[in-house]
Structures are given as C-alpha cells and as structure tokens.
Design an enzyme around this catalytic site. Structure first.
Site, mmCIF file in Angstrom:
data_model
loop_
_atom_site.group_PDB
_atom_site.id
_atom_site.type_symbol
_atom_site.label_atom_id
_atom_site.label_comp_id
_atom_site.label_asym_id
_atom_site.label_seq_id
_atom_site.Cartn_x
_atom_site.Cartn_y
_atom_site.Cartn_z
ATOM 1 N N ASP A 95 -19.863 -3.454 24.057
ATOM 2 C CA ASP A 95 -19.929 -3.359 22.599
ATOM 3 C C ASP A 95 -20.764 -2.140 22.225
ATOM 4 O OD1 ASP A 95 -22.490 -4.165 23.240
ATOM 5 O OD2 ASP A 95 -22.164 -6.241 22.646
ATOM 6 N N TYR B 240 -29.654 -11.932 24.361
ATOM 7 C CA TYR B 240 -30.758 -11.569 25.246
ATOM 8 C C TYR B 240 -32.003 -12.359 24.868
ATOM 9 C CZ TYR B 240 -28.115 -7.838 27.461
ATOM 10 O OH TYR B 240 -27.180 -7.133 28.182
#
Length: 619
Positions: free
Chosen positions: A166, A323
């Site tokens: 991405d 994350y």
C-alpha cells in the site's frame, strides 16, 4: 807452469781464425756451418727468419675529467649495460606498454546476488522527490504534499518509505528497518565494501533517518509528541484512502492524514535505536553523526517520560489493526544499548542492564514468541547486542550479573532454533515456524537467520568453538547451518522450488500484492477504483519489484501466487531489512567474520587509567 787443460786440446790461439784441425774435435759440422752462415746475415734477412722484434703494447685510456678509465674496461662496461637493457629493460617496456588487465575478483556467491536485489526493494519503496539515480524506472516523485497540514513542520513529512504494497508510511516498522540495516552494515562493512554496495546501503539508511528526524522536533532537547504515521486507512472504510484505493503512489489524490503520538515509549525507543545505530554508520561525517545522536537522545528522553508510558498504537484505529505494539520495555533495552554504543554514556548501559527491564519485558521467561525477532519484539536482538558487550569487552561489575543472564538467554534462543532440540515446529519442507503457523512467516525466518549467523560469528571471533544446550554441546557450525538452510529455503530450496525473492532465480512470484508494481507505467492515471482492474487481473505484474521478499508459504509449504492474498504475496520493509541482514552475514564474497571494534569506538575505557609515575626522588 801451465794449468791442466781439463777439456783437452791445445792452449794455443789460432790467430788466423781457423779452428785447429785435430782429430779430437767433436763439433757438429752441420751446426757449425749453419752458425757461420747466420752470423753473416743482415738485419733484414734475420727478420725474415725470426719475425719483427717483440714490443710491449701500451694500454690506452679515456680521460673523463674526474676519472680515467681504460678503453677496454669502458668497452666491456658499455657492452654489459647494453645486454642488461636488452635482457631486463626491453621486457619491462613491453610489459608496461601492453594494456593492463585487472585481476578479476572471485564471482559473487548466490547470497551476494540476492543481497544486491534485496537492497533494490528499498529504492522501489521510496517516497518523496526521488534522486535521478534511484534506478527504478517505473517509480517517480510521490507524496510531495505529505504532512503539509501540520503547522509546526516547515517542509511537511515528505520522504521516507512506503511500508508494503500500500502507500502508507508506518514509522514504527520503518524505524526498525533502519536499525536492522545499520546493524548489518556496522558488523559487515567489509563485505558491503567488497561487493560494491557500501555507498548504496548508506544512502538507503540516510533516506530513512533524514525522514525520521522530521517526525519530531529534533533540534529541541525535550519534545511532547511524535508524528507516528502518514496515510493509512480505517477498517471497512468506503472513503478513498490507502487501502480502499488501488493507485500508484505517484497518482494519489486523496487525503492522507497524519497520526500523532503524545505518548509512545515503543515508537520513541525504536526511533532512538535507529538514529543511534545510524550515527555509528556515519561517524565519518561528524556533523551528521552528532545530529543523529542529538535526535536519538531527545526522542529517548520522550520515551522515558514517566507520564507517557503507554503504547503508541493504543486506541488508534489507523494503527492498531496493522502495527499494534505489545509493549515497550524491549524497546527500552534495545534503544539504551544502541545509545550506549553511540555515546559511551554509562547511564544507558546502566538502564539496559537494569533488572526492572528484564522483569517487565519478561526477558527471562521461556516464551516461544519472545525468541522470534520482529518489528514488535526486540528482546532477542537486544540481548544478543548486549551479549556482544560481555564477550568482547568483559566489563565486569556492576553489569556482569545481568549481562551473564542475557548471554544465557541468548544461548538458549540459539538452541531453540536447532531442529534437534524440537523447540519450534518445522514444516516438512524445512522452514522453522517462528510465528506459530500464521501468515507472512518469512520475515521471522530471515530475522532468526541473521541472529543465528551473527551469534556464530561472535563465537568464532572470540575463539569459542560452540555452546551448550542443556547437556549437549553444539559447534558454531550447527547454528550457521541453520541460518544457511533458512535463507536457502527463501531463495528456492523448498517444496515449491520457487524463490520468494522477486527477480532472483528462474521462478519467483509474478503477482506481488503491490500497487505500484501491478499498475502499468504508461502515463495514464487510473482513479481510486479504476486501478482495481489491475489488482484483480490474473495477468502478471507489468513491473517486477526486484528484491522484494514476499510474505511466504503457509505451514504446509504451500504458496499461492495471487495478488489478492497479501499473506502470500505482499512484501514489507521490515521483512526485507531482515533479509538484507541475513544475506550480508552469510555471503563469503566479501570475506568472513565481523568488525569487532568499530561499534565500541565511543565506549570509554572500562577500567581506571594507570596513575602517572611518581616524581623523581630528591634528597
């Protein structure tokens, strides 16, 4: 009286010159006749018979002014010089005049070939205004408006790296990636020099650290926030963002929000580690190295702020699903270790060996996930880094007790990587399952291979043949074979007979989950949803993202080369950073072993200096 004549004959003299003709004469008449004739020859006639009179030749000399030399000696000297010139000088002149052929270095091994490609992945992931020598033809300038809405940043947040397939810039794994690249370069700089990638990897590190310095006020001594991410998306969102849209980064026209962390010891600790490690890499550039150290100290002070002790991702819907950080005490240990090596400030090694860190990070617990290095878990790397300090410098009290415990845990971690110990599960094809069979396993495998081979190099550098796993002794070659087997699996020695590094080998993934690689570079701008036709096409990517290590196979060694399944085909910065480090440790093209001392150049003497000698005694 007359004396007796012993010879016989008369004593009378014949006045007329004739010899007395007596019967007792015994002269040879022929000889006598010849002698009489010779006495009557003139000089010319005598010369015909006897030749010219013998005369001694005089030596001739040459006067050079300052000395005199025999012509004969001079002649032989000149002849000798000429012969020496012909025998020695002429071949030298001929050899010098011939075109020079440099000695060819040995051909690069497979690890070097893969390493060169793995570094190119970072060129493909660059954001911002790209240099002319970036080398990726299908990439261009992008993200030039990132962070422009942030009022306290003059130039915004332009630069850095996109994380994966991405177009999001996640600062937490980005910082970890820079730390890993720097660590590999510090340990194996001689290899990077030999294979011609030294300047390249330094440029990649600087591209990352320049950007990280933008994410906080690096000129200050105290800060109250860090910009933690640019871009991203919300799960299930139907508004244009980095996940909803399938667009080349050069064509992005949607809003890219900036995330701000007002607390985050994990993010700040990792950023401190990245900047401190890079300061060691750039010690030859004093001003830049000092700038990195100052930034590292500033951001680490933010990490240690008692009022900001919560993870950077907590409650942030743009970060937490992607994350999420599980804790920050491992980053405390990791960041403090790197800051100590960068500055020599003993307060950092005191913190790194503080029993509270190991307790709160559960460093000494026997937890399988704690033995797998990743962007989230730094414990195995931090303890290996501190073990390095013990085995090479042996600082002793007051650090020895904790360092010895770190060393013991590190040794047990290495034991857990060995198949004979049966600690982790393994696939039938030979891949260790460090992430418990979940998706994207190769980043964990590459990290473990790097740590294992580095541990073996530490043993060899200190002359230690191996280590104990319980009652069993294993030589350093055992853990090195583990590292090689895992990297070989990544490069194609697997049941699929496929390289999982794009561009390496004959068979590799062609449908990588990556926006820029999957959309043609044809000067046509595809809209947010218009680019999805390239996402969904069964055709191979028009652009190979060379060097990208994809997520990898499942726990059955199966791999599906499909763009829609990111667990199989999406590469990441952190994964490739581990791969680069592992390949650098394994290649032998540039020699073997590590640089033992460069990392310690700022560490002060461990023991007091010898006192000066006493003054001379005077009565």
């Amino acid at each position: 009286m007359h004396a007796r004549n012993h010879w016989g004959g008369s004593f009378e003299i014949n006045n007329n010159g004739e010899a007395p003709a007596t019967e007792n004469t015994e002269w040879d008449k022929a000889s006598l006749h010849s002698l009489q004739q010779y006495r009557h020859l003139d000089e010319t006639q005598q010369s015909w018979l006897l030749g010219p009179p013998q005369t001694k030749k005089k030596n001739k000399y040459v006067d050079f002014g300052c000395f005199v030399c025999s012509r004969k000696a001079l002649k032989w000297t000149l002849i000798t010089i000429f012969l020496a010139f012909v025998v020695i000088g002429v071949p030298i002149i001929i050899a010098k005049s011939l075109p020079k052929h440099k000695h060819r270095p040995p051909p690069p091994d497979n690890y070097t070939l893969a390493l060169r490609k793995a570094l190119l992945f970072f060129n493909a992931q660059k954001s911002g205004k790209l240099p002319k020598n970036n080398g990726i033809s299908w990439r261009g300038d992008s993200g030039l408006n990132d962070g422009k809405e942030v009022t306290d940043l003059k130039g915004g947040l332009v630069g850095g790296y996109y994380d994966a397939g991405d177009n999001t810039k996640f600062h937490f794994p980005m910082a970890f990636s820079m730390t890993m690249l720097s660590w590999s370069l510090i340990e194996y700089s001689h290899k990077y020099h030999t294979i011609g990638e030294y300047d390249h990897i330094r440029d990649l590190i600087k591209w990352g650290t320049d950007y990280l310095l933008l994410t906080f006020n690096s000129s200050a001594t105290k800060i109250d926030k860090i910009y933690s991410q640019v871009g991203g998306s919300l799960n299930g969102s139907a508004t244009p963002d980095d996940h909803y849209c399938w667009m080349r980064p050069e064509d992005m026209d949607y809003k890219r929000p900036v995330q701000t962390a007002y607390a985050g010891p994990d993010l700040a600790g990792e950023m401190a580690a990245a900047l401190a490690a890079a300061s060691i890499v750039f010690r030859d550039k004093d001003a830049y190295s000092k700038k990195l150290i100052k930034g590292a100290e500033t951001v680490f002070a933010f990490a240690r702020d008692g009022g900001k002790r919560r993870t950077y991702s907590r409650g942030n819907a743009y970060i937490e699903p992607y994350y999420n950080s599980s804790g920050y005490y491992d980053e405390y240990m990791w960041g403090a270790a790197w800051l100590y090596y960068a500055t020599g400030n003993v307060s950092y090694i005191s913190l790194a060996t503080n029993p509270g860190l190991s307790k709160n990070s559960r460093a000494f617990y026997d937890i399988p996930t704690a033995r797998a290095l990743s962007w989230d878990n730094k414990l195995p790397a931090a303890m290996l880094l501190l073990t390095r300090y013990r085995i090479f410098l042996n600082p002793g009290y007051p650090y020895e007790d904790m360092l010895q415990m770190y060393h013991n845990v590190t040794a047990r971690t290495m034991c857990s990587y060995l198949k004979e110990i049966n600690y982790f599960n393994w696939t039938r094809g030979g891949m260790i399952q460090l992430n418990r069979g979940n998706g994207q396993p190769l980043q964990f495998v590459a990290n473990a291979a790097f740590l294992a081979n580095l541990f073996a190099d530490y043993l060899n550098a200190t002359g230690v043949p191996g280590w104990m796993c319980g009652s069993r002794f294993f030589g350093s070659d055992s853990i090195r074979k583990f590292a090689a087997s895992q990297v070989d699996y990544i490069l194609g020695k697997n049941p699929m007979k496929m390289s999982y590094v794009v561009g390496y080998g004959k068979k590799f993934p062609r449908h990588v989950h990556h926006r820029g690689a999957s959309i043609p570079h044809n000067n046509i701008k595809y809209s947010c949803t218009g680019g999805r036709k390239w996402r969904d096409t069964p055709n191979a990517n028009p652009n190979n993202i060379t060097g990208a290590m994809v997520g990898g196979p499942d726990r059955f060694d199966h791999f599906r080369d499909v763009r829609s399944n990111y667990n199989y085909t999406e590469p990441t910065l952190a994964g490739n950073a581990g791969l680069v480090a592992a390949l650098a440790s394994l290649t032998t093209t540039g020699g073997q072993g590590i640089d033992k001392n460069s990392i310690f150049s700022a560490v002060p003497p461990l023991y007091p200096k010898s006192p000066p000698p006493p003054a001379p005694w005077r009565p």
